[in-house]
Design an enzyme around this catalytic site. Structure first.
Site, PDB file in Angstrom:
ATOM      1  N   SER A  20       5.723   5.141   8.550  1.00  0.00           N
ATOM      2  CA  SER A  20       5.073   4.878   7.264  1.00  0.00           C
ATOM      3  C   SER A  20       6.045   5.242   6.148  1.00  0.00           C
ATOM      4  O   SER A  20       6.660   6.307   6.175  1.00  0.00           O
ATOM      5  CB  SER A  20       3.808   5.713   7.134  1.00  0.00           C
ATOM      6  OG  SER A  20       3.402   5.725   5.781  1.00  0.00           O
ATOM      7  N   ASN A  32       5.211   5.999   3.221  1.00  0.00           N
ATOM      8  CA  ASN A  32       4.481   6.731   2.178  1.00  0.00           C
ATOM      9  C   ASN A  32       4.339   8.225   2.437  1.00  0.00           C
ATOM     10  O   ASN A  32       3.608   8.915   1.736  1.00  0.00           O
ATOM     11  CB  ASN A  32       3.101   6.090   1.993  1.00  0.00           C
ATOM     12  CG  ASN A  32       3.209   4.609   1.676  1.00  0.00           C
ATOM     13  OD1 ASN A  32       3.974   4.213   0.799  1.00  0.00           O
ATOM     14  ND2 ASN A  32       2.482   3.789   2.422  1.00  0.00           N
ATOM     15  N   THR A  33       4.993   8.716   3.472  1.00  0.00           N
ATOM     16  CA  THR A  33       5.015  10.165   3.736  1.00  0.00           C
ATOM     17  C   THR A  33       6.479  10.594   3.697  1.00  0.00           C
ATOM     18  O   THR A  33       7.277  10.129   4.529  1.00  0.00           O
ATOM     19  CB  THR A  33       4.378  10.486   5.106  1.00  0.00           C
ATOM     20  OG1 THR A  33       3.008  10.101   5.050  1.00  0.00           O
ATOM     21  CG2 THR A  33       4.466  11.963   5.452  1.00  0.00           C
ATOM     22  N   PHE A  56      -1.397   8.257   4.240  1.00  0.00           N
ATOM     23  CA  PHE A  56      -2.184   8.908   5.305  1.00  0.00           C
ATOM     24  C   PHE A  56      -3.423   9.615   4.765  1.00  0.00           C
ATOM     25  O   PHE A  56      -3.601  10.820   4.976  1.00  0.00           O
ATOM     26  CB  PHE A  56      -1.327   9.911   6.089  1.00  0.00           C
ATOM     27  CG  PHE A  56      -0.308   9.307   7.007  1.00  0.00           C
ATOM     28  CD1 PHE A  56      -0.330   7.962   7.337  1.00  0.00           C
ATOM     29  CD2 PHE A  56       0.695  10.102   7.556  1.00  0.00           C
ATOM     30  CE1 PHE A  56       0.623   7.409   8.183  1.00  0.00           C
ATOM     31  CE2 PHE A  56       1.654   9.566   8.410  1.00  0.00           C
ATOM     32  CZ  PHE A  56       1.616   8.211   8.718  1.00  0.00           C
ATOM     33  N   ASN A 103       0.842  -1.204   0.000  1.00  0.00           N
ATOM     34  CA  ASN A 103       0.000   0.000   0.000  1.00  0.00           C
ATOM     35  C   ASN A 103       0.871   1.245   0.000  1.00  0.00           C
ATOM     36  O   ASN A 103       1.972   1.255   0.556  1.00  0.00           O
ATOM     37  CB  ASN A 103      -0.963  -0.010   1.196  1.00  0.00           C
ATOM     38  CG  ASN A 103      -0.412   0.727   2.399  1.00  0.00           C
ATOM     39  OD1 ASN A 103      -0.509   1.946   2.516  1.00  0.00           O
ATOM     40  ND2 ASN A 103       0.206  -0.036   3.304  1.00  0.00           N
ATOM     41  N   ASN A 142       5.907  -1.475  11.310  1.00  0.00           N
ATOM     42  CA  ASN A 142       5.100  -1.000  10.183  1.00  0.00           C
ATOM     43  C   ASN A 142       5.429  -1.854   8.947  1.00  0.00           C
ATOM     44  O   ASN A 142       6.098  -2.880   9.064  1.00  0.00           O
ATOM     45  CB  ASN A 142       5.419   0.480   9.929  1.00  0.00           C
ATOM     46  CG  ASN A 142       4.206   1.227   9.417  1.00  0.00           C
ATOM     47  OD1 ASN A 142       3.529   0.783   8.489  1.00  0.00           O
ATOM     48  ND2 ASN A 142       3.909   2.367  10.024  1.00  0.00           N
ATOM     49  N   LYS A 170       5.754   3.763  16.921  1.00  0.00           N
ATOM     50  CA  LYS A 170       5.700   2.658  15.948  1.00  0.00           C
ATOM     51  C   LYS A 170       6.871   2.783  14.992  1.00  0.00           C
ATOM     52  O   LYS A 170       7.052   3.819  14.350  1.00  0.00           O
ATOM     53  CB  LYS A 170       4.375   2.702  15.180  1.00  0.00           C
ATOM     54  CG  LYS A 170       4.210   1.540  14.206  1.00  0.00           C
ATOM     55  CD  LYS A 170       2.776   1.414  13.743  1.00  0.00           C
ATOM     56  CE  LYS A 170       2.594   0.298  12.740  1.00  0.00           C
ATOM     57  NZ  LYS A 170       1.203   0.126  12.324  1.00  0.00           N
TER      58      LYS A 170
HETATM   59  C1  LIG Z   1      -3.705  -0.678   3.513  1.00  0.00           C
HETATM   60  C2  LIG Z   1      -2.869  -0.441   4.737  1.00  0.00           C
HETATM   61  C3  LIG Z   1      -2.914   0.788   5.364  1.00  0.00           C
HETATM   62  C4  LIG Z   1      -2.135   1.017   6.497  1.00  0.00           C
HETATM   63  N1  LIG Z   1      -2.206   2.229   7.139  1.00  0.00           N
HETATM   64  C5  LIG Z   1      -1.497   2.429   8.272  1.00  0.00           C
HETATM   65  C6  LIG Z   1      -1.593   3.663   8.968  1.00  0.00           C
HETATM   66  O1  LIG Z   1      -2.329   4.557   8.602  1.00  0.00           O
HETATM   67  N2  LIG Z   1      -0.825   3.819  10.078  1.00  0.00           N
HETATM   68  C7  LIG Z   1       0.007   2.839  10.555  1.00  0.00           C
HETATM   69  O2  LIG Z   1       0.654   3.026  11.571  1.00  0.00           O
HETATM   70  N3  LIG Z   1       0.093   1.653   9.904  1.00  0.00           N
HETATM   71  C8  LIG Z   1      -0.640   1.431   8.793  1.00  0.00           C
HETATM   72  N4  LIG Z   1      -0.540   0.224   8.150  1.00  0.00           N
HETATM   73  C9  LIG Z   1       0.423  -0.795   8.654  1.00  0.00           C
HETATM   74  C10 LIG Z   1      -0.239  -1.802   9.593  1.00  0.00           C
HETATM   75  O3  LIG Z   1      -0.731  -1.183  10.734  1.00  0.00           O
HETATM   76  C11 LIG Z   1       0.773  -2.879  10.002  1.00  0.00           C
HETATM   77  O4  LIG Z   1       1.792  -2.272  10.723  1.00  0.00           O
HETATM   78  C12 LIG Z   1       1.376  -3.615   8.820  1.00  0.00           C
HETATM   79  O5  LIG Z   1       0.406  -3.834   7.834  1.00  0.00           O
HETATM   80  C13 LIG Z   1       1.981  -4.967   9.230  1.00  0.00           C
HETATM   81  O6  LIG Z   1       1.002  -5.825   9.748  1.00  0.00           O
HETATM   82  P1  LIG Z   1       0.308  -6.994   8.860  1.00  0.00           P
HETATM   83  O7  LIG Z   1       1.406  -7.741   8.199  1.00  0.00           O
HETATM   84  O8  LIG Z   1      -0.460  -7.819   9.841  1.00  0.00           O
HETATM   85  O9  LIG Z   1      -0.571  -6.305   7.892  1.00  0.00           O
HETATM   86  C14 LIG Z   1      -1.304  -0.019   7.008  1.00  0.00           C
HETATM   87  C15 LIG Z   1      -1.283  -1.259   6.370  1.00  0.00           C
HETATM   88  C16 LIG Z   1      -2.045  -1.486   5.248  1.00  0.00           C
HETATM   89  C17 LIG Z   1      -2.005  -2.838   4.588  1.00  0.00           C
END
Ligand SMILES: Cc1cc2nc3c(=O)[nH]c(=O)nc-3n(C[C@H](O)[C@H](O)[C@H](O)COP(=O)(O)O)c2cc1C
Length: 456
Positions: A273, A275-276, A191, A187, A344, A315
């Protein structure tokens, strides 16, 4: 009599099948296009009576059976039934499917977990009671639209956000890419957020109710509580982000604290993140120190009741060098940060994802291929912080065994996102049950006992 009738009906169907073809015979139209031929089988009066009676009888028998099974079994069925929707969601565009899921949860169109969690899974962290250590990671409910519905699925805690001070659209779509076979997602949402004011209004509207539920469940002597299981409506984390164009990152997080911390059971500074632009640089030693000092001061200046302020977590990314990790550990210990979320998404493309053409897409990778990477960082951080602060293990968890591994690697709590996006609600009770079995299998009496076992 019944046998004779059924034979008659069967003969009737067979005759029609031979005459018109069975497929036609079941079409919901009374005439074929232009042919004027009847398409719904025309049964004799006795046959119709038998069919209607049979259907009603079956319905009554079904309802009678359902009413004899206990609530827990019914809840189990409901959770299992949601798996039939997964293939449907898979057909939809990733972001649209996600929107649909959030809307469904916001409207309460999701099963509600009323079975108590296994007592073995209950734990206390930061003076807060968790009925189980499995949480929903940030990014799923970015704008706190569905907190109640999501907690109702049986998560021990739900983290909303990341929320930015000013509303922003995020990156252009498409920005979420599914790699189903690898159990992964890339992704680059960037934000997308409705902003702190809207989120505060939503949380404010639910807050009183949530706290009331918490109090009443603390005093209730329900079966669940006697068994030491479900401990109220769950814990809410609020994850704070910064606006893309903001020059003063710390100022953004301070605004988040001022507006949202009163609703949070814990707060997260998300500086990981990918992406920022520039965000991950805040993980550097000096920048991190300044940032934490300012954000914590903002939190501590506010008026807090008996419970005290919400704990402050950071985080971090899984793409950090040994030196980065040492710096973060040192700052975390020196400034008494309450916890770390590890981790993350990753900017790397570990196997088997590297072979998928979608791996070229820019953004953060989550899901199964992230498991080992995030787990290694988790272990290192547990050792560097000498097990002194609670860590939340996140990245690639899709089973109870995975959650158990995170805990053994140093996590006190565990979060997931991607596996939930693929597996839906049924995954939550499954993970909890599997985790409890892992603990029982190894003769471990509590989550706390298992934390960091593999690092000792
Ligand atoms: C579509 C998407 C959007 C995400 N948005 C955020 C976010 O806004 N803030 C954040 O701290 N992590 C965000 N994450 C990261 C997740 O919180 C998590 O740290 C990461 O996906 C790893 O966990 P997983 O393997 O179980 O998905 C996002 C993940 C995905 C897939």
């Amino acid at each position: 009599m019944a046998a004779r009738l059924s034979r008659e009906v069967a003969r009737d169907i067979l005759r029609r099948k031979l005459m018109f073809g069975f497929a036609n015979g079941l079409r919901h139209s009374t005439t074929a296009a232009g042919g004027g031929r009847p398409l719904i089988p025309h049964f004799s009066k006795r046959g119709r009576l038998f069919l209607a009676g049979g259907t009603i009888g079956l319905a009554i028998a079904g309802a009678a059976y359902v009413s004899t099974v206990d609530g827990a079994t019914r809840t189990g069925w409901l959770f299992s039934a949601t798996t039939y929707l997964n293939p449907l969601f898979a057909l939809l565009d990733a972001e649209f499917a996600h929107r649909l899921a959030v809307s469904a949860a916001a409207r309460g169109w999701v099963p509600k977990e009323d079975r108590p969690d296994p007592p073995l899974l209950g734990l206390e962290v930061w003076g807060r009671k968790f009925s189980n250590p499995i949480g929903l990671a940030a990014g799923f409910d970015k704008n706190a639209e569905a907190v109640e519905g999501l907690l109702g699925l049986g998560f021990g805690f739900v983290e909303v956000g990341s929320v930015t001070p000013v509303p922003q659209e995020g990156n252009p779509k498409p920005r979420i890419f599914r790699m189903r076979e690898e159990g992964a997602i890339i992704n680059r949402c960037g934000f997308n957020s409705e902003g702190i004011v809207t989120v505060a209004k939503r949380l404010g509207a639910q807050h009183g109710k949530r706290k009331l539920d918490e109090t009443s469940s603390t005093h209730a002597s329900s079966d669940a509580e006697r068994q030491g299981g479900k401990a109220g409506p769950g814990i809410l984390g609020v994850n704070l982000g910064k606006n893309k164009t903001s020059e003063d990152a710390a100022g953004d997080y301070v605004q988040g604290v001022h507006t949202l911390s009163q609703y949070a059971d814990y707060l997260v500074i998300n500086i990981s993140s990918p992406n920022t632009p520039g965000l991950r640089k805040l993980q550097g030693r000096n920048q991190l120190k300044d940032l934490i000092k300012r954000v914590r001061a903002a939190r501590d200046e506010m008026q807090w009741g008996e419970e005290g302020p919400p704990p402050l977590l950071v985080k971090i990314a899984p793409d950090l060098s040994k030196q980065d990790l040492e710096d973060i550990a040192a700052v975390t210990l020196a400034l008494h940060v309450d916890g770390l979320i590890i981790s993350n998404t990753t900017i790397s493309r570990p196997d088997p994802v590297s072979k998928n053409p979608l791996a070229q897409e820019q953004g953060g990778l989550s899901g199964k291929p992230l498991f080992d990477l995030s787990n290694n960082i988790l272990k290192e951080m547990y050792i560097l912080t000498r097990g002194k602060i609670p860590l939340i293990g996140c990245g690639g968890v899709s089973s109870g065994e995975d959650a158990y591994k995170k805990i053994r690697s140093g996590a006190t709590l565990v979060q997931l996102y991607t596996a939930f996006a693929y597996g839906g609600p049924a995954l939550i009770p499954q993970i909890k049950m599997e985790l409890a079995k892992c603990l029982e299998r190894d003769g471990i009496k509590s989550i706390h006992e298992a934390v960091g076992i593999d690092c000792r």
